[in-house]
Enzyme design. Structure first.
Site, short mmCIF file in Angstrom:
data_model
loop_
_atom_site.label_atom_id
_atom_site.label_comp_id
_atom_site.label_asym_id
_atom_site.label_seq_id
_atom_site.Cartn_x
_atom_site.Cartn_y
_atom_site.Cartn_z
N ASP A 154 -7.67 1.22 4.36
CA ASP A 154 -7.16 1.45 2.54
C ASP A 154 -6.95 2.85 2.73
O ASP A 154 -7.61 3.70 1.80
CB ASP A 154 -8.37 0.97 1.82
CG ASP A 154 -7.06 0.74 -0.13
OD1 ASP A 154 -6.27 1.11 0.63
OD2 ASP A 154 -7.89 0.70 -0.46
N ASP B 258 1.03 2.12 0.75
CA ASP B 258 -0.69 1.78 1.21
C ASP B 258 -0.81 1.36 1.86
O ASP B 258 0.13 -0.17 1.24
CB ASP B 258 -0.31 1.07 -0.74
CG ASP B 258 -1.90 0.21 -0.98
OD1 ASP B 258 -2.84 0.32 -0.22
OD2 ASP B 258 -1.55 0.00 -1.96
#
Length: 461
Positions: free
Chosen positions: A62, A297
């Site tokens: 992440d 992201d």
């Protein structure tokens, strides 16, 4: 993790054609970490194996968050509708997964007078702060700060036991004291920043100050497979089509300075324009040259762009993909012809493969991977997600605070399109900096969601 995106789920790419440091010291393994990709109702998520002490866990990769945390053995599952009521363990979906037990690890040490508390759009992860011997890609880091979550409402994808955050230190979630109130303001403020895993590796001289990603796509209908590689100060060895393009990491204008201290918090860049056109004709591509910021992201599979751009691109599907307010998605015929699509970054237009513009949910429904930006009363945040990142090799350079991208030779070729079109979209998100207006602000670091509320407006990312 869920429909939207975390405060810091970014993936940045340092240019590989630029001066690359010599290979770092490593122990018995390459600095390339294999990634597994798994499909969920919220998109594809990318997981990697991390060893804590003597135990191996799959963690969500992440770039939109910074903490390394893992579910504790015997943790309590909470209903994510309110994060306060106990829920059946199956709702959190960690039952069949490895859980961490600090009592049986000889290398774990609890950090006294600190509490772990992360609040994501998809839920919470609360517990203790400790230090542990962490190993990623054969590289061992001693004394790494981790969160051990014993109260969780964030559901797993059925593979990962926690999150491997690759963001900046300002987003870490250690709080002073032996407890922290389970409310948004408490979990987003009064924090004690620490060094995330890759920053700590660099400080110990184990890796250069950058990492790379080469994410792999799953064939439609397949739910689990090879997800590519995470490179620790090294490139993934994927052939590229053209040179790397460099872009600086920027302060995110949509995030209040009160929460960041004016420091870089996520992998944010400026998109200089969007190009799209019909997918089955030679009609000249349309352009939108409005510049806007976006967070890179990898924890969010979808691209979230200004509404006017998202509407225009989705209208170019054949047949068009209508917007569905109930799911905040554009519903598309699974056999539709996708448009061509590309983002202009640092003067270069990078395309996304047409088949990466359609995502099939586990229930068989198909949605577009182009969504509207997360917006509230006075904030808008845009995201570049995994669907686009599959088309490039990307580098995140936290030493130079820059990202580098190169198109992959096996997909995502650059458009030869002019970006001189009419300015017809929305510009950069508004800057909001009034601390008095802040009602709530949360980020999901596991593929997740961030929720901001300023005044009466709520922003879900």
């Amino acid at each position: 993790m869920y429909p939207k995106i975390p405060f810091l789920f970014l993936t940045v790419i340092p240019s590989l054609s630029v001066c690359i440091p010599s290979p770092p010291h490593r122990r018995g393994s390459s600095n390339l970490v294999p990634i597994v990709v798994k499909t969920s109702p919220e998109g594809n998520f990318f997981d990697a194996k991390v060893t804590l002490g003597d135990f191996v866990f799959d963690l969500l990769v992440d770039t939109g968050s910074s903490d390394l945390w893992v579910a504790r053995a015997g943790f309590q599952c909470y209903d994510r509708a309110n994060n306060t009521q106990l829920a059946p363990q199956e709702l959190c979906n960690y039952e069949a997964l490895a859980k961490y037990d600090p009592s049986v690890s000889s290398t774990f040490s609890k950090v006294e007078n600190q509490t772990f508390g992360a609040h994501y759009g998809a839920g919470i992860a609360l517990g203790v702060v400790g230090t542990e011997e962490a190993q990623l890609g054969g590289i061992i880091v001693r004394g790494q700060t981790i969160g051990v979550a014993d109260r969780i409402s964030i559901p797993s994808d059925g593979l990962y036991s926690g999150i491997l955050g690759l963001g900046y230190p300002v987003l870490t979630s250690a709080h002073p004291g032996d407890s922290v109130a389970n409310d948004t303001i408490s979990l987003l403020t009064n924090k004690i920043p620490y060094e995330p895993l890759l920053f700590h590796m660099h400080d110990q001289g184990l890796v250069p100050a950058w990492f790379s990603l080469a994410l792999a796509r799953l064939p439609r209908g397949q739910t689990l497979g090879n997800g590519g590689f995470l490179g620790l100060g090294t490139l993934p060895g994927v052939e590229t089509n053209g040179p790397f393009v460099t872009v600086p990491v920027e302060l995110t204008e949509g995030i209040p300075v009160e929460l960041t201290g004016g420091k870089i918090s996520e992998w944010t860049l400026s998109v200089e324009g969007v190009v799209w056109g019909p997918g089955n004709s030679s009609i000249t591509s349309k352009t939108n040259t409005a510049t806007f910021q976006a967070v890179v992201d990898c924890g969010n599979f979808f691209n979230q762009l200004p509404q006017k751009v998202a509407d225009q691109v989705n209208a170019a599907f054949m047949p068009p993909a209508p917007y569905d307010a109930a799911t905040d998605s554009y519903i598309v015929d699974c056999d539709a012809i996708p448009p061509s699509f590309g983002l202009k970054i640092a003067g270069t237009v990078f395309s996304q493969r047409p088949d990466d513009l359609i995502f099939q949910l586990p229930n068989g429904t198909c949605v577009s991977t182009i969504k509207r930006s997360a917006t509230g009363e006075s904030i808008a945040l845009n995201f570049i997600g995994g669907a686009w990142l599959q088309n490039v090799v990307s580098v995140f350079d936290f030493g130079k605070n820059e990202m580098r991208f190169a198109p992959r030779a096996d997909g995502g070729a650059m458009f030869n399109a002019s970006m001189s079109g009419t300015r017809n979209g929305t510009g950069s998100p508004p800057v909001v900096s009034s601390a008095e207006q802040l009602k709530s602000f949360w980020h999901l670091g596991s593929g997740g969601v961030m929720l901001l509320a300023w005044g009466a407006g709520v922003l879900i990312l």
